[in-house]
Design an enzyme around this catalytic site. Structure first.
Site, mmCIF file in Angstrom:
data_model
loop_
_atom_site.group_PDB
_atom_site.id
_atom_site.type_symbol
_atom_site.label_atom_id
_atom_site.label_comp_id
_atom_site.label_asym_id
_atom_site.label_seq_id
_atom_site.Cartn_x
_atom_site.Cartn_y
_atom_site.Cartn_z
ATOM 1 N N ASP A 12 -4.598 43.323 24.157
ATOM 2 C CA ASP A 12 -5.448 42.120 24.115
ATOM 3 C C ASP A 12 -5.832 41.818 25.567
ATOM 4 O O ASP A 12 -5.365 40.876 26.163
ATOM 5 C CB ASP A 12 -4.715 40.930 23.467
ATOM 6 C CG ASP A 12 -3.416 40.559 24.161
ATOM 7 O OD1 ASP A 12 -2.855 41.403 24.888
ATOM 8 O OD2 ASP A 12 -2.959 39.404 23.989
ATOM 9 N N HIS A 245 4.213 41.427 32.833
ATOM 10 C CA HIS A 245 4.742 41.868 31.521
ATOM 11 C C HIS A 245 4.318 43.269 31.049
ATOM 12 O O HIS A 245 5.145 44.141 30.858
ATOM 13 C CB HIS A 245 4.288 40.883 30.437
ATOM 14 C CG HIS A 245 4.619 39.461 30.678
ATOM 15 N ND1 HIS A 245 5.884 38.956 30.584
ATOM 16 C CD2 HIS A 245 3.818 38.393 30.990
ATOM 17 C CE1 HIS A 245 5.878 37.656 30.802
ATOM 18 N NE2 HIS A 245 4.636 37.288 31.059
HETATM 19 O O1 RIB Z 1 4.151 37.208 26.661
HETATM 20 C C1 RIB Z 1 3.460 38.117 27.449
HETATM 21 C C2 RIB Z 1 2.373 38.805 26.662
HETATM 22 O O2 RIB Z 1 1.460 37.820 26.221
HETATM 23 C C3 RIB Z 1 1.584 39.827 27.433
HETATM 24 O O3 RIB Z 1 1.227 40.893 26.611
HETATM 25 C C4 RIB Z 1 0.395 39.041 27.904
HETATM 26 O O4 RIB Z 1 -0.745 39.862 28.054
HETATM 27 C C5 RIB Z 1 0.226 37.962 26.868
HETATM 28 O O5 RIB Z 1 -0.677 38.301 25.917
HETATM 29 CA CA CA Z 2 -1.119 41.642 26.509
#
Ligand code: RIB
Ligand code: CA
Length: 321
Positions: A12, A245
């Site tokens: 995303d 992340h």
């Molecule tokens: O919680 C972190 C996730 O949520 C990652 O994938 C970031 O891109 C958000 O969508």
């Molecule tokens: Ca993401």
């Protein structure tokens, strides 16, 4: 020449997704063979365009991008994370909005089917958004589990708090039913949860190194993380900084992040409508005996890493390694 491992990235595309894509594109051992988009940080349509913008920045307009799910398996989209990733999803950092390549005419599921067939037994999936596309793929593609080598997921919280609710992480709470479907599918699965992604921290020092490198991908990440740091503020880490992340999950996939602890344990997603909705209930009771003797789990869960990945990421993006 060493053959590169084929990787499908299901994302995303927000700021950390972009970091993951750029990290993999600069990594020798893997080849991104396709990208699928899903709602989450923005709409699936916008996230597909964002992937194309990032791929174009890296000179890889040849990599196909297919648009996926715009809503979860159950119910409707509750929010899009423009407050985290900017109105364009990429930190409003000035990356050109017009892209040369257009999204594929195939749906994400059709494209996953094609790639799973073409790379049967070899295909690795990096899933860094809500897991809706993969859940649909499992339901619609016969034998998919047997064709995919493994799935590495950024999502969930094992023993750490959530980030979108007290109990749940964003990717999972966007579509808990899909997450449960994917985690229990029987394929080799690795979960990279907030327990580790909130401990691998990008700082202003990293941004400075990215900004002065004179490398387009690094300059973009330096610009986009300005917005990202603004979201995290001083609250999360006591200094202007952010998690990275999805890029950490990419590092786990390539093997450059070697977990200090990653037991195979049982994971169940809370699909109830109570305050625990979207929580990943991980059986970490083995902690009390150092996970010796743990067996029969459905998911490898990364519980501990050494905190050095942001440095690896920066060096990769500036072309130093
Ligand atoms: O919680 C972190 C996730 O949520 C990652 O994938 C970031 O891109 C958000 O969508
Ligand atoms: Ca993401």
């Amino acid at each position: 020449m060493t053959q590169r491992t084929p990787v499908l990235v299901d994302c995303d595309t927000g700021i950390d997704d972009a970091m993951a894509l750029l990290f993999l594109l600069a990594s020798d051992g893997v080849e991104i063979v396709g990208v699928t988009s899903v709602f989450g940080n923005n709409t699936a349509a916008q996230c597909a365009i964002n992937s194309l913008r990032v791929l174009e920045l890296a000179g890889r307009t040849d990599i196909p991008v297919a648009i996926g799910a715009e809503k979860p398996l159950v119910g409707e989209v509750t929010y899009l994370a423009t407050h985290v990733h900017g109105s364009d999803g990429l930190g409003d950092a000035g990356l050109p909005v017009d892209v040369a390549a257009q999204p594929s005419t195939k749906t994400a599921v059709e494209f996953i089917d094609e790639l799973a067939e073409r790379y049967a037994g070899e295909l690795r999936i990096l899933a860094i958004g809500p897991l809706t596309n993969l859940a649909h793929a499992l339901d619609q593609i016969p034998g998919l589990v047997g064709k995919v080598r493994d799935v590495v997921i950024m999502g969930g919280a094992a023993d750490a708090p959530g980030n979108q609710s007290p109990a749940a992480e964003a990717n999972i709470i966007h579509d808990p039913e899909a997450a449960q479907r994917v985690i229990s599918a029987g394929w080799e699965t690795t979960l990279v949860p907030l327990d580790v992604t909130m401990r691998e921290i990008l700082t202003e020092d990293h941004r400075d190194r990215l900004a002065v490198a004179g490398v387009p991908a690094a300059s973009f990440v330096a610009a986009a993380t300005d917005f990202y740091f603004g979201h995290y503020g001083m609250d999360s880490f006591g200094r202007r900084s952010s998690a990275c992340h999805d890029a950490l999950a990419a590092g786990v996939l390539t093997g450059e992040v070697v977990p200090l602890s990653a037991p195979v344990i049982d994971v169940v997603v809370d699909c109830t409508d109570g305050p625990g909705r979207g929580a990943t209930i991980c059986d970490t009771r083995g902690r009390y005996r150092n996970f010796t003797g743990t067996s029969g789990g459905n998911c490898r869960v990364v519980l501990e890493t050494d905190g050095t990945f942001p440095d690896v990421l920066v060096r990769r993006l500036v072309g130093a390694v």
